[in-house]
Design an enzyme around this catalytic site. Structure first.
Site, short mmCIF file in Angstrom:
data_model
loop_
_atom_site.label_atom_id
_atom_site.label_comp_id
_atom_site.label_asym_id
_atom_site.label_seq_id
_atom_site.Cartn_x
_atom_site.Cartn_y
_atom_site.Cartn_z
CD GLU A 1 -1.79 4.63 2.99
OE1 GLU A 1 -2.91 5.17 3.04
OE2 GLU A 1 -1.56 3.64 2.25
CB CYS B 1 -1.93 2.02 5.93
SG CYS B 1 -1.80 1.27 4.28
CB CYS C 1 -6.61 0.06 5.01
SG CYS C 1 -4.96 -0.65 4.80
CG HIS D 1 -1.91 -1.08 1.25
ND1 HIS D 1 -3.05 -1.00 2.01
CD2 HIS D 1 -1.98 -2.27 0.60
CE1 HIS D 1 -3.79 -2.08 1.83
NE2 HIS D 1 -3.15 -2.88 0.99
#
Length: 161
Positions: A61, A92, A89, A59
């Site tokens: 992040e 993250c 999410c 992801h």
């Protein structure tokens, strides 16, 4: 730093994260971008690479946190701020916690992501405890379970984290 400048910096960093996300879509990746700005002012960027790298943990992040940790040669990013194009999410958020990120700012929220087909609602429900069937987790007692921790405590050369 005055509040006006701080608000300007937040907006500028969020705009950068959004720009990274838009460019990432053009490059074949997912619509997410992020940057970690360290206490010293260095910025490390990340974009969603899940489908590009076949890595479900890539992801934006997490990619930005990995870049910041590598770039600073330190897994402890205390004092850093994470700016992201969308509400992080649970993966993250957990990554930001482990990295000791001080604060997170995001632009779009989880509802905007859901409207675009990225519905993390099930994951939030799982961590709220309302959907345990999504991933059953069971503890099994075995006599050797503490051996890794015993080895850790006995290792005088360990790096605590």
């Amino acid at each position: 730093m005055s509040v006006g400048n701080e608000e300007s910096d937040i907006r500028r960093h969020l705009e950068r994260a959004i720009g990274l996300a838009v460019q990432n879509v053009a490059d074949g990746g997912g619509p997410f971008g992020a940057l970690v700005v360290t206490a010293r002012g260095s910025a490390f960027e990340g974009t969603n690479r899940v489908t590009l790298d076949n890595d479900p943990t890539a992801h934006a992040e997490v990619v930005a946190i990995r870049a910041a940790a590598a770039g600073t040669a330190n897994f402890d990013l205390h004092g850093s701020v994470l700016y992201t194009s969308c509400e992080p999410c649970p993966l993250c958020l957990a990554s930001a916690l482990w990295a000791r990120i001080e604060r997170v700012y995001y632009a779009a929220d989880r509802h905007g992501a859901a409207a675009a087909g990225f519905d993390d609602a099930l994951f939030y429900e799982y961590f709220d405890g309302t959907r345990p069937e999504l991933l059953p987790v069971a503890h099994e007692e075995i006599p050797t379970s503490d051996l890794p921790f015993d080895a850790w405590r006995a290792n005088a050369a360990r790096t605590d984290y």
